[in-house]
Design a protein around this motif. Structure first.
Motif, short mmCIF file in Angstrom:
data_model
loop_
_atom_site.label_atom_id
_atom_site.label_comp_id
_atom_site.label_asym_id
_atom_site.label_seq_id
_atom_site.Cartn_x
_atom_site.Cartn_y
_atom_site.Cartn_z
N PHE A 205 0.82 -1.21 0.00
CA PHE A 205 0.00 0.00 0.00
C PHE A 205 0.86 1.26 0.00
O PHE A 205 0.60 2.21 -0.75
CB PHE A 205 -0.92 0.01 1.22
N VAL A 206 1.90 1.27 0.83
CA VAL A 206 2.75 2.46 0.93
C VAL A 206 3.51 2.69 -0.38
O VAL A 206 3.60 3.82 -0.88
CB VAL A 206 3.72 2.33 2.12
N ARG A 207 4.06 1.62 -0.95
CA ARG A 207 4.80 1.75 -2.21
C ARG A 207 3.89 2.23 -3.33
O ARG A 207 4.27 3.05 -4.16
CB ARG A 207 5.43 0.41 -2.60
N THR A 208 2.67 1.71 -3.37
CA THR A 208 1.73 2.10 -4.43
C THR A 208 1.38 3.57 -4.33
O THR A 208 1.37 4.29 -5.33
CB THR A 208 0.46 1.23 -4.36
N TYR A 209 1.10 4.03 -3.10
CA TYR A 209 0.79 5.45 -2.96
C TYR A 209 2.03 6.31 -3.24
O TYR A 209 1.92 7.39 -3.83
CB TYR A 209 0.25 5.78 -1.57
N HIS A 210 3.20 5.83 -2.83
CA HIS A 210 4.43 6.59 -3.09
C HIS A 210 4.62 6.81 -4.58
O HIS A 210 5.10 7.87 -5.01
CB HIS A 210 5.63 5.86 -2.50
N LYS A 211 4.25 5.82 -5.37
CA LYS A 211 4.46 5.91 -6.82
C LYS A 211 3.36 6.69 -7.52
O LYS A 211 3.63 7.45 -8.45
CB LYS A 211 4.56 4.51 -7.41
N TYR A 212 2.12 6.54 -7.09
CA TYR A 212 1.00 7.11 -7.81
C TYR A 212 0.25 8.20 -7.04
O TYR A 212 -0.65 8.82 -7.60
CB TYR A 212 0.01 6.01 -8.22
N GLY A 213 0.60 8.41 -5.78
CA GLY A 213 -0.03 9.49 -5.02
C GLY A 213 0.56 10.84 -5.39
O GLY A 213 1.57 10.94 -6.10
N THR A 214 -0.05 11.90 -4.90
CA THR A 214 0.36 13.25 -5.27
C THR A 214 0.86 14.09 -4.09
O THR A 214 1.54 15.09 -4.31
CB THR A 214 -0.81 14.00 -5.94
N LYS A 215 0.52 13.71 -2.89
CA LYS A 215 0.88 14.52 -1.72
C LYS A 215 2.18 14.03 -1.10
O LYS A 215 2.24 12.91 -0.58
CB LYS A 215 -0.24 14.48 -0.67
N ARG A 216 3.20 14.87 -1.15
CA ARG A 216 4.51 14.46 -0.65
C ARG A 216 4.48 14.19 0.85
O ARG A 216 5.07 13.20 1.32
CB ARG A 216 5.54 15.55 -0.97
N TYR A 217 3.78 15.02 1.60
CA TYR A 217 3.77 14.85 3.05
C TYR A 217 3.03 13.57 3.45
O TYR A 217 3.36 12.94 4.45
CB TYR A 217 3.15 16.07 3.73
N ILE A 218 2.04 13.16 2.65
CA ILE A 218 1.34 11.91 2.94
C ILE A 218 2.27 10.73 2.65
O ILE A 218 2.28 9.73 3.39
CB ILE A 218 0.05 11.79 2.11
N LYS A 219 3.07 10.82 1.60
CA LYS A 219 4.04 9.76 1.30
C LYS A 219 5.02 9.60 2.46
O LYS A 219 5.31 8.47 2.89
CB LYS A 219 4.79 10.09 0.01
N GLN A 220 5.54 10.71 2.94
CA GLN A 220 6.49 10.65 4.06
C GLN A 220 5.83 10.09 5.31
O GLN A 220 6.42 9.26 6.02
CB GLN A 220 7.06 12.04 4.32
N PHE A 221 4.59 10.51 5.57
CA PHE A 221 3.86 10.02 6.74
C PHE A 221 3.57 8.52 6.61
O PHE A 221 3.64 7.78 7.59
CB PHE A 221 2.56 10.81 6.89
N ALA A 222 3.27 8.07 5.39
CA ALA A 222 2.97 6.65 5.18
C ALA A 222 4.19 5.79 5.46
O ALA A 222 4.08 4.74 6.10
CB ALA A 222 2.48 6.44 3.75
N TRP A 223 5.36 6.22 4.99
CA TRP A 223 6.58 5.45 5.27
C TRP A 223 6.90 5.45 6.76
O TRP A 223 7.34 4.43 7.31
CB TRP A 223 7.76 6.02 4.49
N LEU A 224 6.64 6.58 7.43
CA LEU A 224 6.86 6.64 8.87
C LEU A 224 5.93 5.66 9.59
O LEU A 224 6.35 4.94 10.51
CB LEU A 224 6.61 8.07 9.38
N LEU A 225 4.67 5.61 9.16
CA LEU A 225 3.72 4.66 9.76
C LEU A 225 4.16 3.21 9.53
O LEU A 225 3.98 2.36 10.40
CB LEU A 225 2.32 4.87 9.19
N ALA A 226 4.73 2.93 8.36
CA ALA A 226 5.21 1.57 8.08
C ALA A 226 6.32 1.18 9.04
O ALA A 226 6.36 0.04 9.53
CB ALA A 226 5.68 1.48 6.63
N VAL A 227 7.21 2.11 9.32
CA VAL A 227 8.29 1.84 10.28
C VAL A 227 7.71 1.64 11.68
O VAL A 227 8.09 0.70 12.40
CB VAL A 227 9.32 2.98 10.27
N ILE A 228 6.80 2.53 12.07
CA ILE A 228 6.17 2.41 13.39
C ILE A 228 5.42 1.08 13.51
O ILE A 228 5.49 0.40 14.54
CB ILE A 228 5.22 3.60 13.65
#
Length: 303
Positions: A205-228
């Motif tokens: 889910f995180v990789r897919t949004y990172h590639k096709y999403g538009t909001k940079r801050y959401i991408k960063q937050f998603a990766w942070l949530l994956a680590v958490i």
């Protein structure tokens, strides 16, 4: 009294303006949703086999995870670096990791549906889910092969010696297997460890949004949530650290190689609006976009 009357007139005027706005915008939103549904149905007609196969394999994966529970044998916890570094949350706080996962799962599903509501969009819902299911199936096949190769004693509380869920009695009939001993079989599973299913879904889910999403801050937050999420799973003792580590590099490698084989998804950011001004324009735009998409899909199938 004059002031009160003025305020009341202003309030009524604002309410009337709001009602007029909703009356004007509601048909536009409905037309846009219908136009979007027309395009997505066309894509679904071309790609329904991928979607159906992906859904069926989710059930097969569930059967495999339930089946390995029958051969699971509890034992002492393995020596684990993550357990030494991260304090144990305790059984009463195990819901925290599930809450984070549910939030990420629900957010991703809503994002894949946003083209039906918003004018600015880059993705087609059906094509995104086709790609997600391909990632999932490849990852889950490797996971099934791995956890059936060697059964580790489950670290989760209900998988330890003394728990009534640590061992499953032999099934009395095929229905016990096919229906996962519902509902306990869906909640209490043991043996499906390397690598973590939660991390498969989370990273895809995180990789897919990172590639096709538009909001940079959401991408960063998603990766942070994956680590958490990774730390929470270990701290909850639901998986060994090796399950998380293997999940991180396996899922990312799978996505990397799958992306090399699959054609790139079309970018809708420069496409014509799906909100028509007239019936003739609507038909023209939908036919043009439909024709362009089907040509692209046909080329993808040919590859």
């Amino acid at each position: 009294m004059i002031i009160i009357s003025s305020i009341q007139r202003h309030t009524l005027s604002s309410d009337s303006a709001m009602l007029v706005y909703f009356d004007r915008e509601a048909p536009k939103l409905w037309r846009k949703m219908c136009a979007e549904a027309t395009v997505e149905v066309s894509l679904l007609a071309e790609n329904w086999k991928i979607i159906l196969a992906g859904l069926i394999f989710q059930y097969i994966h569930g059967l495999a995870a339930h089946g390995v529970h029958y051969i699971h044998r509890p034992g002492p916890l393995l020596q684990d670096s993550g357990y030494l570094l991260l304090p144990e949350l305790g059984q009463d706080k195990s819901y925290i990791s599930e809450t984070v996962f549910s939030f990420m799962f629900g957010s991703f599903v809503l994002w894949t549906l946003h083209p039906f509501l918003f004018q600015r969009k880059r993705i087609y819902t059906v094509l995104i889910w086709c790609r997600v299911f391909i990632y999932l199936v490849v990852s889950q096949i490797l996971q099934i092969v791995t956890f059936y190769s060697t059964q580790l004693p489950g670290p989760n509380y209900h998988c330890r010696e003394g728990s009534k869920f640590a061992r499953l009695p032999h099934p009395e009939n095929a229905l016990d297997v096919l229906f996962f001993n519902f509902p306990s079989g869906l909640i209490y599973g043991c043996g499906d460890l390397i690598f973590s299913s939660h991390m498969i879904f989370t990273l895809i889910f995180v990789r897919t949004y990172h590639k096709y999403g538009t909001k940079r801050y959401i991408k960063q937050f998603a990766w942070l949530l994956a680590v958490i999420q990774s730390f929470l799973i270990i701290a909850s003792r639901k998986h060994y650290t090796v399950d998380i580590v293997v999940g991180w590099y396996t899922v990312n490698l799978i996505a990397f190689f799958v992306d090399k084989k699959l054609p790139e998804l079309p970018d809708r950011s420069s496409a014509l609006s799906l909100l028509p001004l007239s019936t003739r324009e609507k038909d023209g735009k939908n036919k043009d976009e439909h024709h362009r998409l089907l040509n692209g899909i046909s080329g993808a199938n040919a590859n």
